[in-house]
Design an enzyme around this catalytic site. Structure first.
Site, PDB file in Angstrom:
ATOM      1  N   ASP A   5      43.028  75.757  87.993  1.00 45.26           N
ATOM      2  CA  ASP A   5      44.015  75.759  86.935  1.00 45.26           C
ATOM      3  C   ASP A   5      43.652  74.638  85.957  1.00 45.26           C
ATOM      4  OD1 ASP A   5      46.589  76.120  85.607  1.00 45.26           O
ATOM      5  OD2 ASP A   5      47.222  74.300  86.650  1.00 45.26           O
ATOM      6  N   ASP A   7      46.178  73.064  83.049  1.00 49.46           N
ATOM      7  CA  ASP A   7      47.241  72.128  82.691  1.00 49.46           C
ATOM      8  C   ASP A   7      47.810  71.437  83.926  1.00 49.46           C
ATOM      9  OD1 ASP A   7      48.023  72.797  79.608  1.00 49.46           O
ATOM     10  OD2 ASP A   7      47.301  74.570  80.671  1.00 49.46           O
ATOM     11  N   GLU A  14      50.046  69.028  79.771  1.00 47.56           N
ATOM     12  CA  GLU A  14      50.357  70.433  79.526  1.00 47.56           C
ATOM     13  C   GLU A  14      50.059  70.676  78.048  1.00 47.56           C
ATOM     14  OE1 GLU A  14      51.625  72.950  81.492  1.00 47.56           O
ATOM     15  OE2 GLU A  14      51.551  71.707  83.315  1.00 47.56           O
ATOM     16  N   ARG A  50      58.337  79.436  75.103  1.00 41.16           N
ATOM     17  CA  ARG A  50      57.722  78.188  74.643  1.00 41.16           C
ATOM     18  C   ARG A  50      56.896  78.405  73.372  1.00 41.16           C
ATOM     19  NH1 ARG A  50      54.759  76.293  79.944  1.00 41.16           N
ATOM     20  NH2 ARG A  50      54.901  78.518  80.430  1.00 41.16           N
ATOM     21  N   SER A  93      43.584  79.724  83.218  1.00 37.92           N
ATOM     22  CA  SER A  93      44.708  78.958  82.701  1.00 37.92           C
ATOM     23  C   SER A  93      45.774  79.815  82.045  1.00 37.92           C
ATOM     24  CB  SER A  93      44.184  77.939  81.665  1.00 37.92           C
ATOM     25  OG  SER A  93      45.242  77.233  81.071  1.00 37.92           O
ATOM     26  N   GLY A  94      47.026  79.433  82.289  1.00 42.20           N
ATOM     27  CA  GLY A  94      48.132  79.982  81.522  1.00 42.20           C
ATOM     28  C   GLY A  94      48.266  79.289  80.187  1.00 42.20           C
ATOM     29  N   LYS A 138      45.460  85.424  87.470  1.00 42.82           N
ATOM     30  CA  LYS A 138      44.666  84.351  88.062  1.00 42.82           C
ATOM     31  C   LYS A 138      44.050  84.810  89.389  1.00 42.82           C
ATOM     32  CE  LYS A 138      46.826  80.243  86.056  1.00 42.82           C
ATOM     33  NZ  LYS A 138      47.243  78.867  86.331  1.00 42.82           N
ATOM     34  N   ASP A 161      48.534  73.526  90.523  1.00 45.18           N
ATOM     35  CA  ASP A 161      49.675  72.636  90.741  1.00 45.18           C
ATOM     36  C   ASP A 161      51.016  73.348  90.733  1.00 45.18           C
ATOM     37  OD1 ASP A 161      51.214  71.635  87.812  1.00 45.18           O
ATOM     38  OD2 ASP A 161      49.475  72.940  87.768  1.00 45.18           O
ATOM     39  N   ASN A 164      52.807  79.419  89.494  1.00 51.64           N
ATOM     40  CA  ASN A 164      51.984  80.521  88.989  1.00 51.64           C
ATOM     41  C   ASN A 164      50.554  80.476  89.514  1.00 51.64           C
ATOM     42  OD1 ASN A 164      51.467  78.200  87.315  1.00 51.64           O
ATOM     43  ND2 ASN A 164      50.542  79.539  85.784  1.00 51.64           N
TER      44      ASN A 164
END
Length: 211
Positions: A5, A7, A14, A50, A93-94, A138, A161, A164
């Site tokens: 991941d 962030d 983030e 967001r 990554s998201g 992912k 972390d 997700n």
């Protein structure tokens, strides 16, 4: 193979919160991020909420965000060791390609998958362009990259972390929660609470020693 991941894992920050600071929405976005990473809110819904706060920002702010990125201690050293040992590396990554691609290229990361901001007339529209990179994306990316490189799934390491990251971490040969939220710690094989991402290396070594 190592899949990480980005962030709050490969990076200390983030990314979307850094962008939101330019829109005066950092606190609002940070609250939603925290809820999503704890598994209290659907990730896709949270991302749309967001990103909507960023509508109207000039795309030039992304250069400022890239300049402000801080890799987690040990992250770049971990990639160097992986490259030297022939370990395939990927960031999934998201977050957003526009922020992380430059850093990933300079670090020598083999693969990057992330979201993209929709841009019109030089400004962010407040929407995401294309499919969302969510928890199941992912996991699928881990499995697809392993198959592409001929790496048995038991010889993969995934680190993240947040909630997700859980499907990816569960699917990997060794799933690692790095300073993880409880929802991820519950399903991980290893929980690391130190400051350095280089703490992942001994777990990769365990796999390499099986050769």
């Amino acid at each position: 193979m190592l899949v990480s991941d980005v962030d709050s894992t490969f990076l200390t920050q983030e990314v979307i919160e850094l962008v939101a600071e330019h829109a005066g929405a950092r606190e609002q976005v940070a609250e939603v991020t925290t809820r999503a990473m704890r598994g209290e809110m659907d990730f896709t819904q949270s991302l749309h909420a967001r990103v909507a706060t960023l509508a109207g920002l000039p795309v030039s702010v992304l250069a400022e965000v890239r300049a402000a990125l801080v890799p987690t201690p040990g992250a770049l050293e971990l990639v160097e060791r992986c490259r030297a040992a022939g370990v395939v590396t990927a960031l999934v990554s998201g977050g957003f390609h526009e922020a992380i691609d430059e850093l990933a290229a300079s670090a020598g990361i083999d693969h990057v998958l992330a979201n993209r901001f929709e841009v019109r007339d030089g400004r962010l529209t407040g929407r995401v362009s294309g499919p969302i990179v969510d928890a199941q994306t992912k996991r699928r990316t881990l499995e697809e990259l392993a198959a592409r490189h001929g790496v048995p799934i038991e010889r993969t390491v995934a680190v993240g972390d947040g909630a997700n990251d859980a499907p990816m971490v569960r699917a990997a040969g060794i799933g690692i929660a790095f300073r993880g939220k409880p929802a991820l710690v519950e399903v991980s094989d290893v929980h690391l609470e130190g400051e350095s991402l280089l703490d992942v290396w001994p777990h990769l070594e365990r796999i390499l020693e099986r050769d």
